[in-house]
Design a protein around this motif. Structure first.
Motif, PDB file in Angstrom:
ATOM      1  N   LEU A  26       0.826  -1.199   0.000  1.00 40.62           N
ATOM      2  CA  LEU A  26       0.000   0.000   0.000  1.00 40.62           C
ATOM      3  C   LEU A  26       0.868   1.260   0.000  1.00 40.62           C
ATOM      4  CD1 LEU A  26      -2.877   1.082   0.097  1.00 40.62           C
ATOM      5  CD2 LEU A  26      -2.761   0.993   2.579  1.00 40.62           C
ATOM      6  N   LYS A  27       1.918   1.266   0.816  1.00 42.16           N
ATOM      7  CA  LYS A  27       2.827   2.417   0.860  1.00 42.16           C
ATOM      8  C   LYS A  27       3.574   2.583  -0.456  1.00 42.16           C
ATOM      9  CE  LYS A  27       3.728   2.391   5.829  1.00 42.16           C
ATOM     10  NZ  LYS A  27       4.736   2.111   6.858  1.00 42.16           N
ATOM     11  N   ALA A  28       3.985   1.473  -1.046  1.00 42.99           N
ATOM     12  CA  ALA A  28       4.797   1.529  -2.254  1.00 42.99           C
ATOM     13  C   ALA A  28       3.997   1.908  -3.501  1.00 42.99           C
ATOM     14  CB  ALA A  28       5.482   0.187  -2.484  1.00 42.99           C
ATOM     15  N   LEU A  29       2.773   1.441  -3.613  1.00 44.90           N
ATOM     16  CA  LEU A  29       2.051   1.588  -4.867  1.00 44.90           C
ATOM     17  C   LEU A  29       0.811   2.471  -4.823  1.00 44.90           C
ATOM     18  CD1 LEU A  29       2.240  -2.111  -6.091  1.00 44.90           C
ATOM     19  CD2 LEU A  29       3.682  -0.213  -6.779  1.00 44.90           C
ATOM     20  N   GLY A  30       0.337   2.846  -3.664  1.00 44.32           N
ATOM     21  CA  GLY A  30      -0.893   3.627  -3.593  1.00 44.32           C
ATOM     22  C   GLY A  30      -2.050   2.762  -3.129  1.00 44.32           C
ATOM     23  N   THR A  31      -3.257   3.104  -3.554  1.00 47.81           N
ATOM     24  CA  THR A  31      -4.426   2.448  -2.981  1.00 47.81           C
ATOM     25  C   THR A  31      -4.990   1.283  -3.794  1.00 47.81           C
ATOM     26  OG1 THR A  31      -5.849   4.096  -3.982  1.00 47.81           O
ATOM     27  CG2 THR A  31      -5.152   4.486  -1.717  1.00 47.81           C
ATOM     28  N   LEU A  32      -5.011   1.380  -5.112  1.00 48.60           N
ATOM     29  CA  LEU A  32      -5.597   0.304  -5.912  1.00 48.60           C
ATOM     30  C   LEU A  32      -4.526  -0.526  -6.589  1.00 48.60           C
ATOM     31  CD1 LEU A  32      -8.593   2.148  -7.594  1.00 48.60           C
ATOM     32  CD2 LEU A  32      -8.678   0.543  -5.691  1.00 48.60           C
ATOM     33  N   HIS A  33      -4.726  -1.836  -6.572  1.00 48.23           N
ATOM     34  CA  HIS A  33      -3.762  -2.772  -7.151  1.00 48.23           C
ATOM     35  C   HIS A  33      -4.508  -3.817  -7.948  1.00 48.23           C
ATOM     36  CE1 HIS A  33      -0.967  -1.054  -4.267  1.00 48.23           C
ATOM     37  NE2 HIS A  33      -1.949  -1.152  -3.410  1.00 48.23           N
ATOM     38  N   LEU A  34      -3.822  -4.431  -8.874  1.00 55.50           N
ATOM     39  CA  LEU A  34      -4.414  -5.518  -9.648  1.00 55.50           C
ATOM     40  C   LEU A  34      -3.745  -6.831  -9.294  1.00 55.50           C
ATOM     41  CD1 LEU A  34      -4.801  -4.023 -13.249  1.00 55.50           C
ATOM     42  CD2 LEU A  34      -6.564  -4.363 -11.522  1.00 55.50           C
ATOM     43  N   GLU A  35      -4.525  -7.893  -9.452  1.00 53.46           N
ATOM     44  CA  GLU A  35      -3.996  -9.235  -9.288  1.00 53.46           C
ATOM     45  C   GLU A  35      -4.621 -10.117 -10.359  1.00 53.46           C
ATOM     46  OE1 GLU A  35      -5.164 -10.563  -5.387  1.00 53.46           O
ATOM     47  OE2 GLU A  35      -7.276 -10.645  -5.904  1.00 53.46           O
ATOM     48  N   THR A  36      -3.967 -11.234 -10.630  1.00 56.20           N
ATOM     49  CA  THR A  36      -4.551 -12.188 -11.558  1.00 56.20           C
ATOM     50  C   THR A  36      -5.750 -12.842 -10.894  1.00 56.20           C
ATOM     51  OG1 THR A  36      -3.233 -14.051 -10.791  1.00 56.20           O
ATOM     52  CG2 THR A  36      -2.272 -12.669 -12.551  1.00 56.20           C
ATOM     53  N   LEU A  37      -6.511 -13.576 -11.644  1.00 58.81           N
ATOM     54  CA  LEU A  37      -7.672 -14.261 -11.070  1.00 58.81           C
ATOM     55  C   LEU A  37      -7.252 -15.353 -10.094  1.00 58.81           C
ATOM     56  CD1 LEU A  37     -10.033 -14.422 -14.176  1.00 58.81           C
ATOM     57  CD2 LEU A  37      -9.945 -12.720 -12.341  1.00 58.81           C
ATOM     58  N   SER A  38      -5.976 -15.749 -10.159  1.00 59.06           N
ATOM     59  CA  SER A  38      -5.451 -16.712  -9.185  1.00 59.06           C
ATOM     60  C   SER A  38      -4.693 -16.012  -8.061  1.00 59.06           C
ATOM     61  CB  SER A  38      -4.575 -17.756  -9.877  1.00 59.06           C
ATOM     62  OG  SER A  38      -3.537 -17.126 -10.597  1.00 59.06           O
ATOM     63  N   ALA A  39      -4.955 -14.728  -7.860  1.00 63.00           N
ATOM     64  CA  ALA A  39      -4.459 -13.927  -6.730  1.00 63.00           C
ATOM     65  C   ALA A  39      -2.968 -13.619  -6.761  1.00 63.00           C
ATOM     66  CB  ALA A  39      -4.849 -14.570  -5.406  1.00 63.00           C
ATOM     67  N   ILE A  40      -2.356 -13.563  -7.918  1.00 64.95           N
ATOM     68  CA  ILE A  40      -0.951 -13.165  -8.034  1.00 64.95           C
ATOM     69  C   ILE A  40      -0.916 -11.652  -8.293  1.00 64.95           C
ATOM     70  CG2 ILE A  40       1.186 -13.383  -9.374  1.00 64.95           C
ATOM     71  CD1 ILE A  40       0.225 -16.272 -10.033  1.00 64.95           C
ATOM     72  N   HIS A  41      -0.191 -10.929  -7.439  1.00 70.54           N
ATOM     73  CA  HIS A  41      -0.112  -9.468  -7.554  1.00 70.54           C
ATOM     74  C   HIS A  41       0.536  -9.081  -8.884  1.00 70.54           C
ATOM     75  CE1 HIS A  41       1.708  -5.466  -6.919  1.00 70.54           C
ATOM     76  NE2 HIS A  41       0.561  -5.243  -6.304  1.00 70.54           N
ATOM     77  N   LEU A  42      -0.025  -8.050  -9.539  1.00 66.66           N
ATOM     78  CA  LEU A  42       0.535  -7.540 -10.787  1.00 66.66           C
ATOM     79  C   LEU A  42       1.052  -6.129 -10.572  1.00 66.66           C
ATOM     80  CD1 LEU A  42      -2.122  -8.590 -13.442  1.00 66.66           C
ATOM     81  CD2 LEU A  42       0.147  -9.549 -13.119  1.00 66.66           C
ATOM     82  N   ALA A  43       2.353  -5.972 -10.646  1.00 64.85           N
ATOM     83  CA  ALA A  43       2.949  -4.643 -10.502  1.00 64.85           C
ATOM     84  C   ALA A  43       2.520  -3.779 -11.684  1.00 64.85           C
ATOM     85  CB  ALA A  43       4.468  -4.754 -10.452  1.00 64.85           C
ATOM     86  N   PRO A  44       2.220  -2.497 -11.459  1.00 64.46           N
ATOM     87  CA  PRO A  44       1.766  -1.610 -12.547  1.00 64.46           C
ATOM     88  C   PRO A  44       2.713  -1.538 -13.738  1.00 64.46           C
ATOM     89  CG  PRO A  44       1.380  -0.579 -10.436  1.00 64.46           C
ATOM     90  CD  PRO A  44       2.174  -1.828 -10.164  1.00 64.46           C
TER      91      PRO A  44
END
Length: 179
Positions: A26-44
């Motif tokens: 949250l500190k590094a990227l801001g408030t909204l983030h994306l992840e794959t449908l299998s819950a893997i975080h996707l860096a912007p």
């Protein structure tokens, strides 16, 4: 609420808005983030241009929920596959209430989302110093006087009629390949 509103279109890309985010992310990227449908975080920095475009427009509309506004959207088709282009106009409309949209597009698929009286096609005059509106109706501007209805045409017919494409491809290369 934003995730619920935006996920239906984002899931067509195989991603969704991440609902739980650790404090460090949250500190590094801001408030909204994306992840794959299998819950893997996707860096912007690895998001496709299409995902970025949809994410920015959809989350903005879902956040402010415009009501009775005039909205201008340039190239809603930008970096989107045709199947998603066919859904994007209705999706954006679903995120608003009683709004009027103006879209600037080069996509026959986007153009097919509209009735002919909703389309204003602008073209350059011969001197390229001014523009005029191409008339796609005969006589007075009336619902019964339009020459064609984009919703009923295939994309290639829209390319030929609205976007002035003379051929459906590069005939020079096609003829060379056939020879």
């Amino acid at each position: 609420a934003i995730a619920d509103a935006c996920d239906p279109i984002l899931e067509l890309f195989g991603v969704r808005i991440k609902r739980t985010v650790d404090e460090e992310t949250l500190k590094a990227l801001g408030t909204l983030h994306l992840e794959t449908l299998s819950a893997i975080h996707l860096a912007p920095n690895i998001w496709s241009t299409g995902i970025k475009h949809i994410f920015e427009t959809a989350t903005t509309l879902a956040t402010i929920r415009p009501n009775g506004s005039l909205l201008l959207i340039d190239e809603p088709e930008k970096s989107l596959y045709p199947d998603i282009q066919s859904k994007i106009i209705d999706f954006y409309t679903s995120l608003t209430t009683d709004c009027q949209f103006f879209y600037a597009t080069h996509s026959p698929i986007i153009a097919s989302s509209f009735d002919p009286w909703e389309i204003v096609e602008l073209k350059w005059n011969e001197d390229h110093q001014s523009v005029y509106q191409e008339q796609h109706f005969e006589g007075e501007r009336h619902i019964d006087n339009y020459k064609f209805f984009p919703k009923y045409l295939k994309w290639d017919a829209i390319l030929m009629k609205l976007f002035d494409l003379v051929e459906d491809g590069n005939s020079t290369y096609r003829e060379e390949a056939l020879d």
